[in-house]
Scaffold this motif. Sequence first.
Motif, PDB file in Angstrom:
ATOM      1  N   LYS A 109       0.847  -1.200   0.000  1.00  0.00           N
ATOM      2  CA  LYS A 109       0.000   0.000   0.000  1.00  0.00           C
ATOM      3  C   LYS A 109       0.875   1.239   0.000  1.00  0.00           C
ATOM      4  N   VAL A 110       0.378   2.313  -0.565  1.00  0.00           N
ATOM      5  CA  VAL A 110       1.084   3.590  -0.472  1.00  0.00           C
ATOM      6  C   VAL A 110       0.484   4.374   0.692  1.00  0.00           C
ATOM      7  N   TYR A 111       1.321   4.604   1.696  1.00  0.00           N
ATOM      8  CA  TYR A 111       0.904   5.382   2.855  1.00  0.00           C
ATOM      9  C   TYR A 111       1.931   6.496   3.086  1.00  0.00           C
ATOM     10  N   PRO A 112       1.495   7.658   3.544  1.00  0.00           N
ATOM     11  CA  PRO A 112       2.490   8.650   3.934  1.00  0.00           C
ATOM     12  C   PRO A 112       3.093   8.258   5.279  1.00  0.00           C
ATOM     13  N   CYS A 113       4.388   8.043   5.308  1.00  0.00           N
ATOM     14  CA  CYS A 113       5.073   7.628   6.546  1.00  0.00           C
ATOM     15  C   CYS A 113       6.335   8.442   6.714  1.00  0.00           C
ATOM     16  N   CYS A 114       6.802   8.478   7.950  1.00  0.00           N
ATOM     17  CA  CYS A 114       8.035   9.198   8.254  1.00  0.00           C
ATOM     18  C   CYS A 114       9.218   8.257   8.016  1.00  0.00           C
ATOM     19  N   VAL A 115      10.005   8.559   6.998  1.00  0.00           N
ATOM     20  CA  VAL A 115      11.138   7.689   6.643  1.00  0.00           C
ATOM     21  C   VAL A 115      12.377   8.531   6.377  1.00  0.00           C
ATOM     22  N   ALA A 116      13.523   7.849   6.375  1.00  0.00           N
ATOM     23  CA  ALA A 116      14.808   8.546   6.151  1.00  0.00           C
ATOM     24  C   ALA A 116      14.947   8.876   4.668  1.00  0.00           C
ATOM     25  N   LEU A 117      15.121  10.148   4.371  1.00  0.00           N
ATOM     26  CA  LEU A 117      15.274  10.568   2.966  1.00  0.00           C
ATOM     27  C   LEU A 117      16.748  10.709   2.621  1.00  0.00           C
ATOM     28  N   ASP A 118      17.037  10.379   1.382  1.00  0.00           N
ATOM     29  CA  ASP A 118      18.405  10.529   0.891  1.00  0.00           C
ATOM     30  C   ASP A 118      18.334  11.213  -0.482  1.00  0.00           C
ATOM     31  N   GLY A 119      17.802  12.416  -0.465  1.00  0.00           N
ATOM     32  CA  GLY A 119      17.676  13.178  -1.710  1.00  0.00           C
ATOM     33  C   GLY A 119      16.251  13.227  -2.250  1.00  0.00           C
ATOM     34  N   GLU A 120      15.397  12.260  -1.847  1.00  0.00           N
ATOM     35  CA  GLU A 120      14.010  12.291  -2.344  1.00  0.00           C
ATOM     36  C   GLU A 120      13.324  13.548  -1.795  1.00  0.00           C
ATOM     37  N   TYR A 121      12.449  14.111  -2.551  1.00  0.00           N
ATOM     38  CA  TYR A 121      11.755  15.345  -2.184  1.00  0.00           C
ATOM     39  C   TYR A 121      12.749  16.452  -1.782  1.00  0.00           C
ATOM     40  N   GLY A 122      13.965  16.347  -2.327  1.00  0.00           N
ATOM     41  CA  GLY A 122      14.968  17.398  -2.118  1.00  0.00           C
ATOM     42  C   GLY A 122      15.573  17.440  -0.723  1.00  0.00           C
ATOM     43  N   GLN A 123      15.416  16.362   0.063  1.00  0.00           N
ATOM     44  CA  GLN A 123      15.908  16.381   1.452  1.00  0.00           C
ATOM     45  C   GLN A 123      16.813  15.193   1.759  1.00  0.00           C
ATOM     46  N   LYS A 124      17.727  15.418   2.687  1.00  0.00           N
ATOM     47  CA  LYS A 124      18.684  14.376   3.110  1.00  0.00           C
ATOM     48  C   LYS A 124      18.858  14.417   4.617  1.00  0.00           C
ATOM     49  N   ASP A 125      19.336  13.334   5.185  1.00  0.00           N
ATOM     50  CA  ASP A 125      19.638  13.252   6.614  1.00  0.00           C
ATOM     51  C   ASP A 125      18.472  13.745   7.476  1.00  0.00           C
ATOM     52  N   ILE A 126      17.310  13.226   7.204  1.00  0.00           N
ATOM     53  CA  ILE A 126      16.111  13.614   7.963  1.00  0.00           C
ATOM     54  C   ILE A 126      15.091  12.488   7.837  1.00  0.00           C
ATOM     55  N   CYS A 127      14.261  12.319   8.865  1.00  0.00           N
ATOM     56  CA  CYS A 127      13.103  11.434   8.748  1.00  0.00           C
ATOM     57  C   CYS A 127      11.871  12.329   8.739  1.00  0.00           C
ATOM     58  N   ILE A 128      11.073  12.222   7.705  1.00  0.00           N
ATOM     59  CA  ILE A 128       9.908  13.106   7.544  1.00  0.00           C
ATOM     60  C   ILE A 128       8.883  12.393   6.667  1.00  0.00           C
ATOM     61  N   GLY A 129       7.633  12.845   6.737  1.00  0.00           N
ATOM     62  CA  GLY A 129       6.546  12.137   6.054  1.00  0.00           C
ATOM     63  C   GLY A 129       6.492  12.345   4.550  1.00  0.00           C
ATOM     64  N   VAL A 130       6.545  11.246   3.832  1.00  0.00           N
ATOM     65  CA  VAL A 130       6.366  11.229   2.362  1.00  0.00           C
ATOM     66  C   VAL A 130       5.610   9.942   2.017  1.00  0.00           C
ATOM     67  N   PRO A 131       4.981   9.901   0.848  1.00  0.00           N
ATOM     68  CA  PRO A 131       4.285   8.655   0.484  1.00  0.00           C
ATOM     69  C   PRO A 131       5.297   7.547   0.179  1.00  0.00           C
ATOM     70  N   VAL A 132       5.084   6.395   0.776  1.00  0.00           N
ATOM     71  CA  VAL A 132       5.986   5.252   0.537  1.00  0.00           C
ATOM     72  C   VAL A 132       5.160   3.991   0.291  1.00  0.00           C
ATOM     73  N   VAL A 133       5.775   3.030  -0.369  1.00  0.00           N
ATOM     74  CA  VAL A 133       5.147   1.713  -0.539  1.00  0.00           C
ATOM     75  C   VAL A 133       5.540   0.876   0.674  1.00  0.00           C
ATOM     76  N   ILE A 134       4.527   0.280   1.321  1.00  0.00           N
ATOM     77  CA  ILE A 134       4.785  -0.528   2.523  1.00  0.00           C
ATOM     78  C   ILE A 134       4.565  -2.009   2.217  1.00  0.00           C
ATOM     79  N   GLY A 135       5.539  -2.815   2.605  1.00  0.00           N
ATOM     80  CA  GLY A 135       5.432  -4.259   2.414  1.00  0.00           C
ATOM     81  C   GLY A 135       6.208  -5.004   3.490  1.00  0.00           C
ATOM     82  N   LYS A 136       6.467  -6.280   3.256  1.00  0.00           N
ATOM     83  CA  LYS A 136       7.016  -7.109   4.345  1.00  0.00           C
ATOM     84  C   LYS A 136       8.455  -6.748   4.735  1.00  0.00           C
ATOM     85  N   THR A 137       9.153  -5.984   3.904  1.00  0.00           N
ATOM     86  CA  THR A 137      10.510  -5.579   4.299  1.00  0.00           C
ATOM     87  C   THR A 137      10.521  -4.186   4.913  1.00  0.00           C
ATOM     88  N   GLY A 138       9.349  -3.630   5.145  1.00  0.00           N
ATOM     89  CA  GLY A 138       9.270  -2.282   5.725  1.00  0.00           C
ATOM     90  C   GLY A 138       8.808  -1.303   4.667  1.00  0.00           C
TER      91      GLY A 138
END
Length: 313
Positions: free
Chosen positions: A247-276
């Motif tokens: 499922k695509v849910y907005p979750c707080c995850v570590a960004l590495d350049g996505e949405y223009g941000q790095k070294d931060i955990c913040i909410g963006v839409p992510v695909v969630i499955g059995k590996t996290g």
Amino acid sequence: MSKITVIGAGNVGATCANVMVQKELASEIVLLDIKEGVAEGKALDMMQTATLLGFDTRVIGVTSDYSKTADSDVVVITSGIPRKPGMTREDLIGINAGIVKDVAQNVLKFSPNAIIVVISNPMDTMTYLALKTTGLPKNRIIGMGGILDSSRFKCYLSLALNAPASDIQGVVIGGHGDTTMIPLARFATYNGVPVTSILDSETTNKVVADTMVGGATLTKFLGTSAWYAPGAAGAALVEAIIRDEKKVYPCCVALDGEYGQKDICIGVPVVIGKTGWEKVVDFKLNAEEQAAFNKSAEAVRSMNSVLKDMNLI
Ligand code: APR
């Protein structure tokens, strides 16, 4: 079948566990609290609803005995203090940071392969703290805030549209704070029709404003922070992991350049499955939305800097 642990058997943790047992997300759910007897009592109470509600999940309550949480597939962290009226989520950092760091380390001693879901507030900073102090691969640390905020957004939209919430799509990204979250009105739809083409801008702006203070509104009513929607939102996230839903849910995850941000955990839409969380979904923000996201990230980053000041990372 799977095993899930919930740390903190207070309002949010117990509600989350209660939703999960009813959905039979695991064969065993362990509730752990530091307060003597609370988790044991709530677990037994929940187990006694099994024949009434029709589930076979075993619920075990323990006081600080992490050995009973061993080999959990998912661990949900809700331990800490909740907001009182007038407090922001950020006001909780001093107490909750120490608790979350300690809990995450204890959990991993017994469940080294677990996926960690962080609910304790200030959630973006607690997620970053868990990531930095556990050294786990980033996909295994997920902060739950955006699912709750989006659920509140859809609730307020459904009230404004006088339509069922299940007919509405809406996503909230950014930080999980009253001033940092970004309800993306441009992407919200009522059965595929943009809500901005149905509601006037004044109504849309009110829905957005109500969403942003959604938690604070409840804290004022209740004298403490809410639990039904936070607990259910945590359970929805765990369900997507356990059932490998993608499922695509907005979750707080570590960004590495996505949405223009790095070294931060913040909410963006992510695909969630059995590996996290498996990948970030790019919503192609316009300039105004990106500016709001950058501003939100700055606020989260300044909160994260407190962790350094406290010598926690
Ligand atoms: N280990 C385990 N449990 C702990 C610890 C610890 N070190 N410290 C506190 N707890 C437990 C408390 O004993 C309590 O039962 O965490 C529980 C928190 O429950 P509540 O006080 O009811 O708070 P709740 O409303 O559930 O909120 C918990 O979630 O939404 C967030 O902002 C909220 O940070 C808060 C968290």
